[in-house]
Motif scaffolding. Structure first.
Motif, PDB file in Angstrom:
ATOM      1  N   PRO A  24      52.629 -31.547  -2.791  1.00 21.49           N
ATOM      2  CA  PRO A  24      54.059 -31.585  -3.106  1.00 21.49           C
ATOM      3  C   PRO A  24      54.554 -32.990  -3.460  1.00 21.49           C
ATOM      4  N   LEU A  25      54.022 -34.019  -2.791  1.00 21.84           N
ATOM      5  CA  LEU A  25      54.416 -35.393  -3.117  1.00 21.84           C
ATOM      6  C   LEU A  25      54.006 -35.758  -4.538  1.00 21.84           C
ATOM      7  N   TRP A  26      52.777 -35.430  -4.894  1.00 21.47           N
ATOM      8  CA  TRP A  26      52.312 -35.710  -6.246  1.00 21.47           C
ATOM      9  C   TRP A  26      53.152 -34.969  -7.281  1.00 21.47           C
ATOM     10  N   LEU A  27      53.510 -33.743  -6.983  1.00 17.67           N
ATOM     11  CA  LEU A  27      54.329 -32.977  -7.912  1.00 17.67           C
ATOM     12  C   LEU A  27      55.729 -33.566  -8.040  1.00 17.67           C
ATOM     13  N   LEU A  28      56.278 -34.029  -6.920  1.00 16.00           N
ATOM     14  CA  LEU A  28      57.601 -34.653  -6.962  1.00 16.00           C
ATOM     15  C   LEU A  28      57.591 -35.916  -7.820  1.00 16.00           C
TER      16      LEU A  28
END
Length: 237
Positions: A24-28
Motif C-alpha cells: 500500500p505504501l508503494w502504491l500511495l
C-alpha cells in the motif's frame, strides 16, 4: 478481555507485512487512486478471512478430538515455558545485534519481492481493477507460509473463542484491524495530497529497512509474550 487484547496485538503485528503495509505504501507513492488501494486492502482482508475460516473449521475438528489434552494444566504450563523461552531467545538475539552496532556492515541487498514490486509499480498504477485484485492475491499467496501471527490468532479463537458464529465475527474484526493502519494512510493521503508524500517515503524506508533477523526477533518476542500471558492468565487468572 484477555483474548481480545491478544488478538488485537497479533492483528497489529499482521498489519506490518509486505501485503498489508509495504505494498500500500508503494502504491500511495506511485499516486494510485485511493479507492483502488482501498479495494486492494479489501481484497487482502477478504482473502485472509476466507483462509482463516477454512483453517478455523479444520482446527475446530482437530481440537474437538483433543480438547482435554489441549486444555490441561500441563499443556498450559508447557505453553508458558515455551513463551518465556521465546522471549528470552529474542532478547539474546537483540543483545547480540546491539554489540555489533558499531561494526561496519555490508550494504543491505533488496529482497526479491521488494525489487520486483519496484519494477512493476508503475505498470500497476495504470492497471485495471483486475490487476489490483491479482496483486492482492499474489501478496497473500507470498505470505501464506509466514502468516504465523494469523495462525496464532486462529488457534486462540478456536480454543478460547465464544463459539463458532461469534468467532467468525472475531475473525472478520481481526482482518479489518489488520488493514486499518494502511487504510488510515490512504485517508491521510486523500486529505493532504502531495504534502503527505515525504512522511510516506520515510515510513516506506523504515518499513523496508528491517532485515530478516530483526523481523524474526520481533516475531519471536511477540509470540512469546502472547503465549506466556495467555497461559499465565488461564492458569492463575
Amino acid at each position: 478481555m484477555m483474548l481480545l487484547v491478544s488478538l488485537l496485538g497479533l492483528a497489529l503485528l499482521d498489519s506490518t507485512t509486505v501485503g498489508t503495509l509495504l505494498i500500500p505504501l508503494w502504491l500511495l507513492i506511485a499516486a494510485v487512486a485511493p479507492r483502488r488501494i482501498l479495494g486492494y486492502l479489501g481484497a487482502v482482508a477478504g482473502a485472509y478471512f476466507l483462509i482463516g475460516l477454512a483453517l478455523q473449521l479444520g482446527f475446530g475438528a482437530v481440537l474437538e478430538a483433543y480438547r482435554d489434552a489441549l486444555t490441561s494444566v500441563l499443556s498450559y504450563q508447557v505453553q508458558l515455558v515455551l513463551g518465556v523461552l521465546l522471549v528470552l531467545t529474542a532478547l539474546v538475539l537483540w543483545l547480540r545485534a546491539r554489540r555489533r552496532t558499531g561494526q561496519p556492515a555490508a550494504p543491505e541487498q533488496p529482497g526479491w519481492v521488494g525489487a520486483r514490486l519496484v519494477r512493476v509499480r508503475a505498470r500497476i498504477a495504470e492497471g485495471s481493477t483486475t490487476t489490483m485484485l491479482s496483486l492482492a492475491l499474489a501478496a497473500v499467496a507470498l505470505e501464506v507460509a509466514t502468516m504465523f501471527p494469523y495462525l496464532g490468532a486462529i488457534g486462540l479463537m478456536t480454543q478460547h473463542g465464544p463459539g463458532f458464529p461469534a468467532t467468525v465475527l472475531l475473525l472478520a474484526g481481526y482482518c479489518v484491524v489488520m488493514v486499518l493502519p494502511a487504510a488510515a494512510l490512504v485517508g491521510a493521503r486523500a486529505r493532504w495530497g502531495t504534502e503527505f508524500d515525504e512522511p510516506l517515503r520515510w515510513i516506506e524506508e523504515q518499513a523496508g529497512s528491517s532485515t530478516a533477523r530483526s523481523a524474526s526477533r520481533w516475531l519471536l518476542a511477540a509470540f512469546g509474550v502472547v503465549l506466556a500471558v495467555n497461559s499465565a492468565y488461564t492458569l492463575w487468572g
